[in-house]
Design an enzyme around this catalytic site. Structure first.
Site, PDB file in Angstrom:
ATOM      1  N   GLU A  98       0.837  -1.206   0.000  1.00  9.80           N
ATOM      2  CA  GLU A  98       0.000   0.000   0.000  1.00  9.80           C
ATOM      3  C   GLU A  98       0.869   1.251   0.000  1.00  9.80           C
ATOM      4  O   GLU A  98       2.005   1.230   0.478  1.00  9.80           O
ATOM      5  CB  GLU A  98      -0.912  -0.049   1.237  1.00  9.80           C
ATOM      6  CG  GLU A  98      -1.858   1.113   1.429  1.00  9.80           C
ATOM      7  CD  GLU A  98      -2.877   1.302   0.316  1.00  9.80           C
ATOM      8  OE1 GLU A  98      -2.452   1.436  -0.851  1.00  9.80           O
ATOM      9  OE2 GLU A  98      -4.087   1.360   0.597  1.00  9.80           O
ATOM     10  N   ASP A  99       0.326   2.336  -0.541  1.00  7.82           N
ATOM     11  CA  ASP A  99       1.098   3.584  -0.551  1.00  7.82           C
ATOM     12  C   ASP A  99       1.026   4.305   0.789  1.00  7.82           C
ATOM     13  O   ASP A  99       2.036   4.721   1.342  1.00  7.82           O
ATOM     14  CB  ASP A  99       0.639   4.513  -1.702  1.00  7.82           C
ATOM     15  CG  ASP A  99      -0.866   4.788  -1.699  1.00  7.82           C
ATOM     16  OD1 ASP A  99      -1.610   4.176  -0.899  1.00  7.82           O
ATOM     17  OD2 ASP A  99      -1.303   5.628  -2.512  1.00  7.82           O
ATOM     18  N   ASP A 102      -4.213   5.998   6.083  1.00  7.52           N
ATOM     19  CA  ASP A 102      -4.699   7.249   6.641  1.00  7.52           C
ATOM     20  C   ASP A 102      -5.760   6.901   7.690  1.00  7.52           C
ATOM     21  O   ASP A 102      -5.418   6.582   8.829  1.00  7.52           O
ATOM     22  CB  ASP A 102      -5.257   8.066   5.463  1.00  7.52           C
ATOM     23  CG  ASP A 102      -5.663   9.467   5.815  1.00  7.52           C
ATOM     24  OD1 ASP A 102      -4.909  10.145   6.502  1.00  7.52           O
ATOM     25  OD2 ASP A 102      -6.752   9.894   5.384  1.00  7.52           O
ATOM     26  N   PHE A 151      -1.161  16.368   3.811  1.00  3.24           N
ATOM     27  CA  PHE A 151      -1.502  15.703   2.556  1.00  3.24           C
ATOM     28  C   PHE A 151      -0.269  15.664   1.664  1.00  3.24           C
ATOM     29  O   PHE A 151       0.290  16.696   1.312  1.00  3.24           O
ATOM     30  CB  PHE A 151      -2.680  16.373   1.841  1.00  3.24           C
ATOM     31  CG  PHE A 151      -3.264  15.454   0.811  1.00  3.24           C
ATOM     32  CD1 PHE A 151      -4.213  14.503   1.152  1.00  3.24           C
ATOM     33  CD2 PHE A 151      -2.813  15.495  -0.508  1.00  3.24           C
ATOM     34  CE1 PHE A 151      -4.709  13.613   0.204  1.00  3.24           C
ATOM     35  CE2 PHE A 151      -3.310  14.612  -1.462  1.00  3.24           C
ATOM     36  CZ  PHE A 151      -4.262  13.674  -1.105  1.00  3.24           C
ATOM     37  N   ARG A 164       1.788  11.931  -9.500  1.00  2.40           N
ATOM     38  CA  ARG A 164       2.228  10.570  -9.178  1.00  2.40           C
ATOM     39  C   ARG A 164       3.677  10.302  -9.583  1.00  2.40           C
ATOM     40  O   ARG A 164       4.351   9.475  -8.984  1.00  2.40           O
ATOM     41  CB  ARG A 164       1.329   9.540  -9.874  1.00  2.40           C
ATOM     42  CG  ARG A 164      -0.083   9.471  -9.333  1.00  2.40           C
ATOM     43  CD  ARG A 164      -0.745   8.193  -9.835  1.00  2.40           C
ATOM     44  NE  ARG A 164      -2.199   8.211  -9.695  1.00  2.40           N
ATOM     45  CZ  ARG A 164      -2.859   7.837  -8.600  1.00  2.40           C
ATOM     46  NH1 ARG A 164      -2.202   7.441  -7.539  1.00  2.40           N
ATOM     47  NH2 ARG A 164      -4.168   7.865  -8.563  1.00  2.40           N
TER      48      ARG A 164
HETATM   49  P1  IMP Z   1      -7.603   5.306   4.174  1.00  2.00           P
HETATM   50  O1  IMP Z   1      -8.697   4.375   3.805  1.00  2.00           O
HETATM   51  O2  IMP Z   1      -8.133   6.566   4.813  1.00  2.00           O
HETATM   52  O3  IMP Z   1      -6.529   4.677   5.014  1.00  2.00           O
HETATM   53  O4  IMP Z   1      -7.007   5.847   2.831  1.00  2.00           O
HETATM   54  C1  IMP Z   1      -5.961   5.286   2.169  1.00  2.00           C
HETATM   55  C2  IMP Z   1      -5.889   5.870   0.770  1.00  2.00           C
HETATM   56  O5  IMP Z   1      -6.162   7.261   0.787  1.00  2.00           O
HETATM   57  C3  IMP Z   1      -4.507   5.734   0.198  1.00  2.00           C
HETATM   58  O6  IMP Z   1      -4.337   4.532  -0.485  1.00  2.00           O
HETATM   59  C4  IMP Z   1      -4.419   6.953  -0.703  1.00  2.00           C
HETATM   60  O7  IMP Z   1      -4.910   6.655  -1.987  1.00  2.00           O
HETATM   61  C5  IMP Z   1      -5.316   7.977  -0.058  1.00  2.00           C
HETATM   62  N1  IMP Z   1      -4.571   8.974   0.748  1.00  2.00           N
HETATM   63  C6  IMP Z   1      -4.601   9.150   2.079  1.00  2.00           C
HETATM   64  N2  IMP Z   1      -3.794  10.125   2.488  1.00  2.00           N
HETATM   65  C7  IMP Z   1      -3.204  10.599   1.365  1.00  2.00           C
HETATM   66  C8  IMP Z   1      -2.224  11.632   1.122  1.00  2.00           C
HETATM   67  O8  IMP Z   1      -1.709  12.316   2.019  1.00  2.00           O
HETATM   68  N3  IMP Z   1      -1.874  11.812  -0.180  1.00  2.00           N
HETATM   69  C9  IMP Z   1      -2.398  11.087  -1.211  1.00  2.00           C
HETATM   70  N4  IMP Z   1      -3.293  10.103  -1.016  1.00  2.00           N
HETATM   71  C10 IMP Z   1      -3.707   9.870   0.250  1.00  2.00           C
HETATM   72 MG    MG Z   2      -5.209   8.073  -4.134  1.00  2.00          MG
END
Ligand code: IMP
Ligand code: MG
Length: 179
Positions: A98-99, A102, A151, A164
């Site tokens: 995963e990238d 959050d 962010f 990206r």
């Molecule tokens: P979560 O479900 O809130 O944990 O969201 C995870 C996804 O939100 C990641 O795979 C990203 O695609 C996106 N995301 C969350 N924070 C960021 C950020 O700071 N920059 C870019 N994408 C983010």
């Molecule tokens: Mg995204």
């Protein structure tokens, strides 16, 4: 530096050094096994490629596209599967790449979904973690970098599909999304 970027948080050198370390840890974990390494499209693609190139473990590659985000900067808490795995993961060791984590909602639901397919194991490796934003009970097994609640863009990460291909992870200027 890209003009929409406030500052660089992680430069190429820092990222490459940490990716090597984590790849070595994963080699140890999967010694003698052949995991299915899953790239979560699209944000993880750059990290995924660097990670697998540093791993010596024989592995199978697969791709999945899920989303809980629209074009904004906050999670909706819903998981949509846009592209599912090609592999049957029954009895297999699965490594999700995963990238960024959050709220944790995306991976919480994804892990649950994959566990229902009776794999031998499911582990998560994430490039970035924002632990202060967590809503779902979700702890990745491997994290390259913990970051503050900002962010970020670059090295695969986007804002509305931009940035990206930046080679570093940078903080996006607030003026870009607070218009
Ligand atoms: P979560 O479900 O809130 O944990 O969201 C995870 C996804 O939100 C990641 O795979 C990203 O695609 C996106 N995301 C969350 N924070 C960021 C950020 O700071 N920059 C870019 N994408 C983010
Ligand atoms: Mg995204």
């Amino acid at each position: 530096m890209n003009s929409d970027c406030e500052r660089i948080l992680l430069d190429e050198k820092m990222i490459q050094a940490r990716v090597k370390e984590v790849a070595a840890q994963l080699d140890k974990l999967y010694e003698g096994r052949k995991p299915v390494v899953v790239c979560i499209l699209k944000g993880s693609v750059v990290f995924f490629v660097d990670l697998i190139r540093n791993m010596k473990t024989p592995c199978e590659l697969d791709f999945m596209a899920v989303s809980s985000y629209g074009a904004g900067t906050a999670s909706t808490g819903e998981l949509k599967v846009k592209k599912d795995l090609a592999a049957d993961i029954t009895g297999r060791d699965v490594l999700i790449v995963e990238d960024i984590i959050d709220s944790g909602n995306t991976l919480y639901h994804l892990k649950k979904m994959l566990n229902a397919r009776a794999p031998a194991s499911v582990n998560i490796v994430t490039l970035l973690d924002k632990p202060s934003r967590r809503q779902a009970p979700m702890e990745p097994e491997y994290t390259c970098f913990e970051i503050e609640d900002e962010f970020v863009i670059g090295y695969g990460l986007d804002y509305a599909e931009d940035y990206r291909n930046l080679p570093y992870v940078g903080i996006l200027k607030r003026s870009v999304y607070e218009k």
